[in-house]
Design an enzyme around this catalytic site. Structure first.
Site, PDB file in Angstrom:
ATOM      1  N   ASP A  69     148.219 -47.978  74.706  1.00  0.00           N
ATOM      2  CA  ASP A  69     149.322 -47.095  75.072  1.00  0.00           C
ATOM      3  C   ASP A  69     149.225 -46.493  76.466  1.00  0.00           C
ATOM      4  OD1 ASP A  69     147.192 -45.385  74.824  1.00  0.00           O
ATOM      5  OD2 ASP A  69     147.812 -44.601  72.875  1.00  0.00           O
TER       6      ASP A  69
ATOM      7  N   GLU B  14     151.594 -41.222  75.781  1.00  0.00           N
ATOM      8  CA  GLU B  14     151.199 -42.446  75.088  1.00  0.00           C
ATOM      9  C   GLU B  14     152.122 -42.832  73.935  1.00  0.00           C
ATOM     10  OE1 GLU B  14     149.202 -40.007  76.020  1.00  0.00           O
ATOM     11  OE2 GLU B  14     147.786 -40.925  77.402  1.00  0.00           O
TER      12      GLU B  14
ATOM     13  N   HIS C  98     140.080 -35.065  77.386  1.00  0.00           N
ATOM     14  CA  HIS C  98     140.760 -35.518  78.606  1.00  0.00           C
ATOM     15  C   HIS C  98     142.281 -35.562  78.513  1.00  0.00           C
ATOM     16  CE1 HIS C  98     141.040 -39.263  76.298  1.00  0.00           C
ATOM     17  NE2 HIS C  98     142.028 -39.572  77.102  1.00  0.00           N
TER      18      HIS C  98
ATOM     19  N   GLU D  39     146.501 -53.320  68.952  1.00  0.00           N
ATOM     20  CA  GLU D  39     146.581 -51.919  68.515  1.00  0.00           C
ATOM     21  C   GLU D  39     148.040 -51.466  68.467  1.00  0.00           C
ATOM     22  OE1 GLU D  39     143.496 -48.426  69.334  1.00  0.00           O
ATOM     23  OE2 GLU D  39     145.145 -48.298  70.746  1.00  0.00           O
TER      24      GLU D  39
ATOM     25  N   ARG E 146     146.173 -35.434  78.708  1.00  0.00           N
ATOM     26  CA  ARG E 146     147.097 -34.780  79.650  1.00  0.00           C
ATOM     27  C   ARG E 146     147.868 -33.636  78.990  1.00  0.00           C
ATOM     28  NH1 ARG E 146     148.965 -37.461  84.629  1.00  0.00           N
ATOM     29  NH2 ARG E 146     147.636 -39.260  85.003  1.00  0.00           N
TER      30      ARG E 146
ATOM     31  N   HIS F 159     135.061 -36.357  81.581  1.00  0.00           N
ATOM     32  CA  HIS F 159     135.998 -37.347  82.110  1.00  0.00           C
ATOM     33  C   HIS F 159     136.192 -37.116  83.612  1.00  0.00           C
ATOM     34  CE1 HIS F 159     139.846 -39.551  82.447  1.00  0.00           C
ATOM     35  NE2 HIS F 159     139.617 -40.051  81.245  1.00  0.00           N
TER      36      HIS F 159
HETATM   37  C1  UD1 Z   1     144.405 -42.488  80.990  1.00  0.00           C
HETATM   38  C2  UD1 Z   1     145.529 -42.835  80.017  1.00  0.00           C
HETATM   39  C3  UD1 Z   1     145.227 -42.265  78.654  1.00  0.00           C
HETATM   40  C4  UD1 Z   1     143.846 -42.645  78.185  1.00  0.00           C
HETATM   41  C5  UD1 Z   1     142.821 -42.293  79.229  1.00  0.00           C
HETATM   42  C6  UD1 Z   1     141.472 -42.803  78.817  1.00  0.00           C
HETATM   43  C7  UD1 Z   1     147.799 -43.015  80.891  1.00  0.00           C
HETATM   44  C8  UD1 Z   1     149.050 -42.321  81.213  1.00  0.00           C
HETATM   45  N1  UD1 Z   1     146.790 -42.261  80.470  1.00  0.00           N
HETATM   46  O1  UD1 Z   1     144.406 -41.085  81.148  1.00  0.00           O
HETATM   47  O2  UD1 Z   1     146.172 -42.759  77.727  1.00  0.00           O
HETATM   48  O3  UD1 Z   1     143.560 -41.943  76.995  1.00  0.00           O
HETATM   49  O4  UD1 Z   1     143.178 -42.918  80.474  1.00  0.00           O
HETATM   50  O5  UD1 Z   1     140.446 -42.214  79.529  1.00  0.00           O
HETATM   51  O6  UD1 Z   1     147.711 -44.213  81.030  1.00  0.00           O
HETATM   52  N2  UD1 Z   1     139.628 -40.881  87.509  1.00  0.00           N
HETATM   53  C9  UD1 Z   1     138.584 -41.249  88.335  1.00  0.00           C
HETATM   54  N3  UD1 Z   1     137.819 -42.332  87.983  1.00  0.00           N
HETATM   55  C10 UD1 Z   1     138.010 -43.030  86.860  1.00  0.00           C
HETATM   56  C11 UD1 Z   1     139.055 -42.641  86.011  1.00  0.00           C
HETATM   57  C12 UD1 Z   1     139.872 -41.570  86.341  1.00  0.00           C
HETATM   58  O7  UD1 Z   1     138.342 -40.628  89.367  1.00  0.00           O
HETATM   59  O8  UD1 Z   1     137.276 -43.983  86.599  1.00  0.00           O
HETATM   60  C13 UD1 Z   1     140.473 -39.716  87.887  1.00  0.00           C
HETATM   61  C14 UD1 Z   1     141.400 -40.014  89.084  1.00  0.00           C
HETATM   62  O9  UD1 Z   1     141.517 -38.873  89.858  1.00  0.00           O
HETATM   63  C15 UD1 Z   1     142.725 -40.338  88.391  1.00  0.00           C
HETATM   64  C16 UD1 Z   1     142.682 -39.372  87.235  1.00  0.00           C
HETATM   65  O10 UD1 Z   1     141.320 -39.378  86.795  1.00  0.00           O
HETATM   66  O11 UD1 Z   1     143.840 -40.147  89.234  1.00  0.00           O
HETATM   67  C17 UD1 Z   1     143.621 -39.664  86.109  1.00  0.00           C
HETATM   68  O12 UD1 Z   1     143.506 -41.014  85.651  1.00  0.00           O
HETATM   69  P1  UD1 Z   1     144.706 -41.634  84.756  1.00  0.00           P
HETATM   70  O13 UD1 Z   1     144.334 -42.996  84.336  1.00  0.00           O
HETATM   71  O14 UD1 Z   1     146.011 -41.440  85.444  1.00  0.00           O
HETATM   72  O15 UD1 Z   1     144.764 -40.674  83.515  1.00  0.00           O
HETATM   73  P2  UD1 Z   1     143.726 -40.374  82.393  1.00  0.00           P
HETATM   74  O16 UD1 Z   1     143.835 -38.924  82.168  1.00  0.00           O
HETATM   75  O17 UD1 Z   1     142.410 -40.963  82.677  1.00  0.00           O
HETATM   76  N1  UDP Z   2     133.387 -43.528  76.095  1.00  0.00           N
HETATM   77  C1  UDP Z   2     132.365 -43.948  76.933  1.00  0.00           C
HETATM   78  N2  UDP Z   2     131.704 -43.015  77.683  1.00  0.00           N
HETATM   79  C2  UDP Z   2     132.005 -41.690  77.637  1.00  0.00           C
HETATM   80  C3  UDP Z   2     133.062 -41.270  76.784  1.00  0.00           C
HETATM   81  C4  UDP Z   2     133.731 -42.212  76.032  1.00  0.00           C
HETATM   82  O1  UDP Z   2     132.041 -45.136  76.991  1.00  0.00           O
HETATM   83  O2  UDP Z   2     131.358 -40.896  78.334  1.00  0.00           O
HETATM   84  C5  UDP Z   2     134.118 -44.532  75.323  1.00  0.00           C
HETATM   85  C6  UDP Z   2     134.184 -44.285  73.848  1.00  0.00           C
HETATM   86  O3  UDP Z   2     133.122 -44.956  73.198  1.00  0.00           O
HETATM   87  C7  UDP Z   2     135.535 -44.864  73.440  1.00  0.00           C
HETATM   88  C8  UDP Z   2     136.357 -44.752  74.705  1.00  0.00           C
HETATM   89  O4  UDP Z   2     135.461 -44.484  75.768  1.00  0.00           O
HETATM   90  O5  UDP Z   2     135.443 -46.221  73.096  1.00  0.00           O
HETATM   91  C9  UDP Z   2     137.363 -43.664  74.590  1.00  0.00           C
HETATM   92  O6  UDP Z   2     137.955 -43.464  75.831  1.00  0.00           O
HETATM   93  P1  UDP Z   2     138.784 -42.180  76.169  1.00  0.00           P
HETATM   94  O7  UDP Z   2     138.382 -41.059  75.275  1.00  0.00           O
HETATM   95  O8  UDP Z   2     138.668 -41.971  77.645  1.00  0.00           O
HETATM   96  O9  UDP Z   2     140.278 -42.650  75.896  1.00  0.00           O
HETATM   97  P2  UDP Z   2     141.194 -42.686  74.581  1.00  0.00           P
HETATM   98  O10 UDP Z   2     140.453 -43.416  73.534  1.00  0.00           O
HETATM   99  O11 UDP Z   2     141.513 -41.281  74.237  1.00  0.00           O
HETATM  100  O12 UDP Z   2     142.412 -43.400  75.055  1.00  0.00           O
END
Ligand code: UD1
Ligand code: UDP
Length: 374
Positions: free
Chosen positions: A99, A135, A216, A121, A218, A248
């Protein structure tokens, strides 16, 4: 590249990578398919951690991530970038997972090219377009035109049928996160050093019950995150408890958690863990506190109760089985429910035992107790 049907798998974030690597391994091993991989790079460091451990080398990497990216700018970059890759690859099928913005844009770009979409999924629904946000809507968009709906559970399949999706297009597959857990557990058994990096914290917190934590979402930014941080502060005031919290990389999460929780004796704020170490964190935890989707599935699979810091969930199976409980983001509720699990043996036992009922969610239904990361 061998095979007759070209499958382009598109993903961009940590959870998508974790839930897709078992499928990518299977596609790679099957001569009927030519497996091509495009990562959007919606995440960078957290995605790369998974690619490395799972041995996935993408054919395309759009590297779209920008600091504190907005949903609209991210969506625009994804849609144009992914479309161009599809024009080059001309796949027979595009696979997306879950999602995220990458999943939704990957599906949409394929649809614009009349390429069939397979959705892994599929069918998760909370029934509330604001929780999880965005999502819930991303999933519904993909579901409205996907041709292959791979639902992890019968509940998810039923949700799709209720939306008038042709039942012949819905396939109940089980949950690939369980395959991922089995895979990583086997790898850790063979190479224990892969998950040994928490030893220092285990020593520091010896004799305490560990609570593993992630946050994490939003929709929880602002008051929600502050409520969560307040709860953690109060829980960690107990001398018998320690919280290990890989934070995160989203700056909105880090700002609040660092400001509220840094420097507390019983709280370890650490960098995101790679997958073997996160599996290990669940294994050493008494319970998990999380607003994550994936952790709601993994913790029960490892026999750990999970308190879900959300108003609602698109994964009702864990709640129905009694292994997960929705606690929202109100600090008083989180503290009270955590204390109940820690102090009331029956409450904890009910959560841990219900793991047997949860097994149906795994694709191969092996007993959860076989998964036990060292
Ligand atoms: C995204 C997904 C969410 C998912 C989550 C898993 C969308 C809208 N959201 O949210 O569904 O649950 O990922 O973790 O697709 N950033 C880094 N390095 C990284 C990852 C993130 O610096 O490796 C920071 C960056 O500043 C980035 C921000 O996190 O702009 C947000 O990342 P983004 O993928 O937009 O949203 P998540 O909150 O991670
Ligand atoms: N995870 C990881 N390292 C971490 C935290 C989570 O590898 O420090 C893994 C966790 O095992 C799971 C996935 O990340 O499989 C979940 O990701 P996240 O919570 O970022 O996203 P969501 O599942 O909410 O979309």
């Amino acid at each position: 590249m061998t095979g007759t049907r070209t499958i382009l798998t598109v993903f961009g974030t940590r959870p998508e990578a974790i839930k897709l690597f078992p499928l990518l391994h299977a596609l790679e091993a099957d001569q009927r398919f030519a497996s091509r991989v495009c990562v959007s790079g919606q995440h960078r460091g957290m995605l790369d951690q998974v690619l490395e451990i799972a041995g996935i080398v993408p054919h395309h990497d759009l590297d779209v991530m920008q600091p504190d990216q907005t949903l609209d700018a991210l969506t625009a970059r994804l849609l144009t970038g992914l479309g161009a890759v599809m024009d080059t690859e001309k796949p027979d099928v595009v696979v997306v997972q879950g999602d995220t913005a990458t999943a939704m844009c990957g599906a949409l770009a394929a649809y614009y090219r009349k390429i069939p979409v397979a959705h892994v999924e599929a069918g998760l629904r909370s029934g509330n377009i604001h929780h999880p946000w965005p999502e819930e809507v991303n999933r519904k968009v993909i579901g409205s035109f996907a041709e292959y709906h791979f639902a992890p559970t019968e509940t998810a399949a039923e949700a799709l049928r209720r939306e008038n999706i042709d039942p012949a297009m819905v396939h109940v597959t089980g949950n690939t996160v369980i395959d991922a857990l089995h895979w990583i557990t086997g790898k850790i058994e063979r190479e224990p050093g892969l998950a040994s990096g928490l030893a220092g914290l285990e020593q520091r917190f010896a004799g305490k019950r560990i609570i593993g934590m992630t946050s994490h979402r939003r929709e929880n930014f602002g008051d929600g995150m502050r409520g969560i941080a307040d709860a953690v502060k109060r829980i960690a005031a107990r001398p018998d408890v320690a919280v290990i919290f890989p934070v995160h990389l989203n700056p909105n999460v880090r700002a609040v958690m660092n400001a509220e929780l840094a420097g507390l004796d019983n709280v370890a704020l650490i960098e995101p863990l790679d997958y073997p170490h996160f599996a290990r964190l669940i294994a050493i935890s008494t319970l998990m506190l999380t607003d994550s989707g994936g952790v709601q599935e993994e913790a029960p699979a490892l026999g750990k109760p999970v308190l879900v810091m959300r108003e609602t969930t698109e994964r009702p199976e864990g709640v129905e089985a009694g292994t997960a409980k929705l606690v929202g983001t109100d600090a008083d509720t989180i503290v009270a429910e955590t204390a109940r699990l820690l102090d009331v043996a029956e409450a904890y036992g009910a959560g841990a035992q219900s793991v047997r009922r949860w097994q149906v969610i795994g694709t191969d239904c092996r007993t959860a107790r076989e998964i036990n990361p060292r």
